[in-house]
Every structure is written in structure tokens, then in C-alpha cells.
Design a protein around this motif. Structure first.
Motif, mmCIF file in Angstrom:
data_model
loop_
_atom_site.group_PDB
_atom_site.id
_atom_site.type_symbol
_atom_site.label_atom_id
_atom_site.label_comp_id
_atom_site.label_asym_id
_atom_site.label_seq_id
_atom_site.Cartn_x
_atom_site.Cartn_y
_atom_site.Cartn_z
ATOM 1 N N MET A 206 0.839 -1.184 0.000
ATOM 2 C CA MET A 206 0.000 0.000 0.000
ATOM 3 C C MET A 206 0.879 1.240 0.000
ATOM 4 N N ALA A 207 0.436 2.261 -0.689
ATOM 5 C CA ALA A 207 1.171 3.520 -0.740
ATOM 6 C C ALA A 207 1.336 4.071 0.663
ATOM 7 N N GLY A 208 2.485 4.674 0.915
ATOM 8 C CA GLY A 208 2.735 5.283 2.207
ATOM 9 C C GLY A 208 3.457 4.381 3.170
ATOM 10 N N LEU A 209 3.692 3.128 2.790
ATOM 11 C CA LEU A 209 4.356 2.191 3.679
ATOM 12 C C LEU A 209 5.809 1.948 3.299
ATOM 13 N N ASP A 210 6.290 2.596 2.248
ATOM 14 C CA ASP A 210 7.679 2.460 1.817
ATOM 15 C C ASP A 210 8.577 3.032 2.910
ATOM 16 N N LYS A 211 9.567 2.248 3.350
ATOM 17 C CA LYS A 211 10.433 2.698 4.436
ATOM 18 C C LYS A 211 11.256 3.924 4.060
ATOM 19 N N ASN A 212 11.369 4.224 2.770
ATOM 20 C CA ASN A 212 12.132 5.386 2.323
ATOM 21 C C ASN A 212 11.290 6.654 2.214
ATOM 22 N N THR A 213 9.994 6.546 2.413
ATOM 23 C CA THR A 213 9.116 7.711 2.338
ATOM 24 C C THR A 213 9.331 8.586 3.565
ATOM 25 N N PRO A 214 9.622 9.875 3.364
ATOM 26 C CA PRO A 214 9.720 10.769 4.522
ATOM 27 C C PRO A 214 8.400 10.778 5.284
ATOM 28 N N THR A 215 8.476 10.931 6.575
ATOM 29 C CA THR A 215 7.272 10.963 7.398
ATOM 30 C C THR A 215 7.021 12.389 7.885
ATOM 31 N N PRO A 216 5.764 12.721 8.139
ATOM 32 C CA PRO A 216 5.452 14.072 8.611
ATOM 33 C C PRO A 216 6.030 14.340 9.996
ATOM 34 N N THR A 217 6.528 15.540 10.159
ATOM 35 C CA THR A 217 6.985 15.996 11.467
ATOM 36 C C THR A 217 6.012 17.034 12.025
ATOM 37 N N SER A 218 5.206 17.621 11.138
ATOM 38 C CA SER A 218 4.178 18.579 11.563
ATOM 39 C C SER A 218 3.082 18.633 10.514
ATOM 40 N N ILE A 219 1.850 18.771 10.980
ATOM 41 C CA ILE A 219 0.700 18.937 10.088
ATOM 42 C C ILE A 219 -0.197 19.999 10.727
ATOM 43 N N THR A 220 -0.474 21.060 9.961
ATOM 44 C CA THR A 220 -1.320 22.135 10.450
ATOM 45 C C THR A 220 -2.398 22.435 9.418
ATOM 46 N N VAL A 221 -3.638 22.463 9.869
ATOM 47 C CA VAL A 221 -4.771 22.814 9.020
ATOM 48 C C VAL A 221 -5.017 24.310 9.203
ATOM 49 N N HIS A 222 -4.872 25.070 8.123
ATOM 50 C CA HIS A 222 -5.099 26.516 8.155
ATOM 51 C C HIS A 222 -6.434 26.814 7.477
ATOM 52 N N GLN A 223 -7.477 27.035 8.279
ATOM 53 C CA GLN A 223 -8.806 27.262 7.721
ATOM 54 C C GLN A 223 -8.895 28.573 6.949
#
Length: 138
Positions: free
Chosen positions: A1-18
Motif C-alpha cells: 500500500m502507498a505510504g508504507l515504503d520505508k524510504n518515504t519521509p514521514t510528517p513531522t508537523s501537520i497544520t490545518v489553516h482554515q
């Protein structure tokens, strides 16, 4: 499944700006993106938008003012945004969000080209007919 590749950078921050209608996301490799909600909505990786095969994509219109009303984590590999128009079936994996952010100029250009080919603009009401959707590469 997409997103499970060990080489994919992972999020360090996520902000929703309405107010500005963007998702700001920082990744472990130092990359940071501001992804407009409209782009996320019209390029949702859901079957509702992408279809179940080639030619089944549904061109999304009228999404300029869409908001993200909730952002739900899905395991350690994705988030599921809930949009103000009721769409909530797209799972945005880390690699898809990274690609959407890094290549957003191409995604926008592809979307604009599909709109033009259909004789529509991005503010047209949704017609609900099948046609070229967002080129997600899935």
C-alpha cells in the motif's frame, strides 16, 4: 500500500489553516509544503474521485471554497480529511501528500487542462459525470 515504503519521509508537523484553506505539512527530510484544500479535494485518492479503473475518474468542480473540517490519522501511514462538502473517503498516505506537495504545479496544470478539455472551469457546479479526473498516478 502507498505510504508504507520505508524510504518515504514521514510528517513531522501537520497544520490545518482554515483561513487560507491550506494544509501545511513538514517532513522528516526537511521538505515543507502548503497544499491547498481545493487541490487535495480535486485530487483525492478515493475511488469516488479516481474511479476503479481507467476512464472512471470523475472530474471535480466547484471546490474552490472547500474546507477541511477534520483530519483523522489512519495508522502510521496516512490521514483521512473530512471536507466541508461531505467527501471523506480519501486516504492520503504520506507518500501521496509528499508528491502532491512537491508536484502541485503539475497537478494544478493537469487539472486545468482536464477542465479546459471538458469545457468547464473550476467553479462550475458538479455534474457528476465520469471523465478525466486528477492524474494521481495510482
Amino acid at each position: 500500500m502507498a505510504g508504507l515504503d520505508k524510504n518515504t519521509p514521514t510528517p513531522t508537523s501537520i497544520t490545518v489553516h482554515q483561513a487560507s484553506r491550506v494544509l501545511e505539512i513538514g517532513f522528516s527530510d526537511g521538505a515543507s509544503f502548503r497544499i491547498p484544500f481545493e487541490l487535495m479535494r480535486v485530487c483525492s485518492p478515493s475511488a469516488e474521485v479516481q474511479g476503479h479503473g481507467p476512464g472512471q475518474e470523475v472530474l471535480q468542480t466547484g471546490k474552490r471554497e472547500v474546507l477541511v473540517t477534520a483530519l483523522e490519522p489512519i495508522g502510521n501511514y496516512a490521514v483521512r480529511p473530512v471536507f466541508s462538502d461531505g467527501h471523506d473517503s480519501g486516504l492520503f498516505s504520506w507518500d501521496y501528500l509528499y508528491r502532491l506537495g512537491a508536484e502541485q504545479d503539475r497537478f494544478w496544470a493537469d487539472y486545468q487542462a482536464r477542465l479546459a478539455a471538458a469545457g468547464l472551469d473550476r467553479d462550475a457546479p458538479m455534474a457528476g459525470k465520469a471523465g478525466p479526473g486528477c492524474a494521481s498516478g495510482h
